[in-house]
Enzyme design. Structure first.
Site, mmCIF file in Angstrom:
data_model
loop_
_atom_site.group_PDB
_atom_site.id
_atom_site.type_symbol
_atom_site.label_atom_id
_atom_site.label_comp_id
_atom_site.label_asym_id
_atom_site.label_seq_id
_atom_site.Cartn_x
_atom_site.Cartn_y
_atom_site.Cartn_z
ATOM 1 N N ARG A 1 -0.068 3.237 -1.593
ATOM 2 C CA ARG A 1 -0.350 2.589 -0.310
ATOM 3 C C ARG A 1 -1.341 1.446 -0.529
ATOM 4 N NH1 ARG A 1 -1.626 3.496 5.345
ATOM 5 N NH2 ARG A 1 -2.417 1.486 5.995
ATOM 6 N N ARG B 1 4.024 -0.534 4.364
ATOM 7 C CA ARG B 1 3.346 0.469 3.549
ATOM 8 C C ARG B 1 4.331 1.488 3.006
ATOM 9 N NH1 ARG B 1 0.605 1.360 9.176
ATOM 10 N NH2 ARG B 1 1.381 -0.759 9.177
ATOM 11 N N ASP C 1 2.038 6.108 5.228
ATOM 12 C CA ASP C 1 0.905 6.054 6.148
ATOM 13 C C ASP C 1 0.689 7.471 6.662
ATOM 14 O OD1 ASP C 1 -1.106 5.088 7.737
ATOM 15 O OD2 ASP C 1 0.211 4.447 9.358
ATOM 16 N N ASP D 1 -1.732 9.604 9.164
ATOM 17 C CA ASP D 1 -2.753 9.569 10.210
ATOM 18 C C ASP D 1 -3.089 10.987 10.651
ATOM 19 O OD1 ASP D 1 -3.064 6.811 10.379
ATOM 20 O OD2 ASP D 1 -1.406 6.594 11.795
#
Length: 293
Positions: free
Chosen positions: A202, A211, A214, A216
């Site tokens: 990344r 990317r 990712d 989160d």
């Protein structure tokens, strides 16, 4: 009401400590362990299989305290808690107190103790990829999440294809939301997520840019936090259809801490209705229900 099992005043001899004489001569240690566990079935079935084997817990504690020396009793207590939670899925939290009855403190006649508590937490993560083999990056990230210490993947949404957000021209994303069970503190979990992103190449050169992966941290139990490094729940949850649509699939009635509305309610309130479509349905095949051959 939470049921508890307590093992108290377990006495051992070990060689833990920061001073050379503690490692050489050793000293007495006392351990107290409190386990939070649902004992209803044990109480009505009278079955050992529905509770925790106390002898097995005692053996684990003994092996760690009488085992290789640590400089800190904080480390000893943490290792005991982690070992018990790894061994017994029924235990929702574990509190460990380690006491030095005769600490090597000049003039001291008292005792020193350290108490740690570890608990299982359900956290939800958003995953996304829009570079090269997007499905492969999602699959590899899931495997690495499942392999984290004291962590396992428990729920996976379907994979959705979504249009990119922001001013950067780029390919469509594959997105999904997963639920994990973990003992890792939120800040430590964040570090592990960033390590996975780094391993999967990344790059953060362009804000809102493409990317490989990712990750989160969306929700971590009921915790609310707002620091320079981490905000919980994720501040963009209520504005992102590519999060709410897969989130709604696996936890529609989860009330988001601090917002006070369920995932389903947030999705219904969102004006954005298009741009998120099923790419691969979770049908229960393969390890995560997504990548079966």
């Amino acid at each position: 009401m939470t049921d508890r099992i307590r093992l108290e005043q377990m006495n051992f001899y070990g060689y833990h400590g920061a001073l050379p004489e503690e490692n050489r001569l050793g000293q007495r240690f006392t351990a107290d362990v409190t386990l939070a566990v649902d004992l209803y079935q044990a109480s009505v079935t009278d079955s050992l299989g529905q509770t925790i084997n106390y002898a097995a817990v005692y053996k684990m504690v003994r092996e760690i305290i009488e085992g290789p020396p640590c400089a800190l009793i904080e480390t000893v207590a943490g290792r005991i808690a982690d070992r018990i939670l790894s061994a017994f899925a029924r235990v929702s939290s574990c509190r460990v107190r380690i006491t030095k009855p005769d600490p090597p403190i000049p003039g001291s006649t008292g005792q020193v103790s350290v108490e740690v508590e570890r608990q299982r937490v359900i956290a939800y993560l958003g995953l996304g990829s829009n570079i090269e083999d997007r499905k492969s990056y999602l699959n590899r990230a899931l495997g690495m999440l499942d392999a984290l210490r004291l962590t396992r993947v428990v729920r996976c949404s379907s994979i959705y294809e979504t249009a990119p957000v922001g001013p950067v021209r780029q390919s469509d994303f594959l997105n999904m939301v997963v639920g994990i069970e973990t003992v890792l503190p939120a800040e430590v979990l964040l570090e592990e997520l960033q390590n996975i992103e780094k391993t999967l190449k990344r790059k953060r050169e362009i804000h809102w840019g493409p990317r490989t992966i990712d990750l989160d941290l969306l929700v971590y139990g009921n915790r609310q936090l707002n620091t320079e490094r981490l905000s919980l729940p994720h501040p963009e949850i209520s504005r992102r259809a590519f999060v709410l649509v897969p989130f709604m699939e696996i936890a529609p009635h989860l009330v988001i801490p601090g917002i006070g509305r369920s995932v389903l309610e947030l999705r219904q309130m969102l004006n954005e209705k298009e741009g998120v479509s099923v790419w691969k349905k979770n049908n229960g095949e393969g390890k995560y229900g997504l990548f079966g051959s």
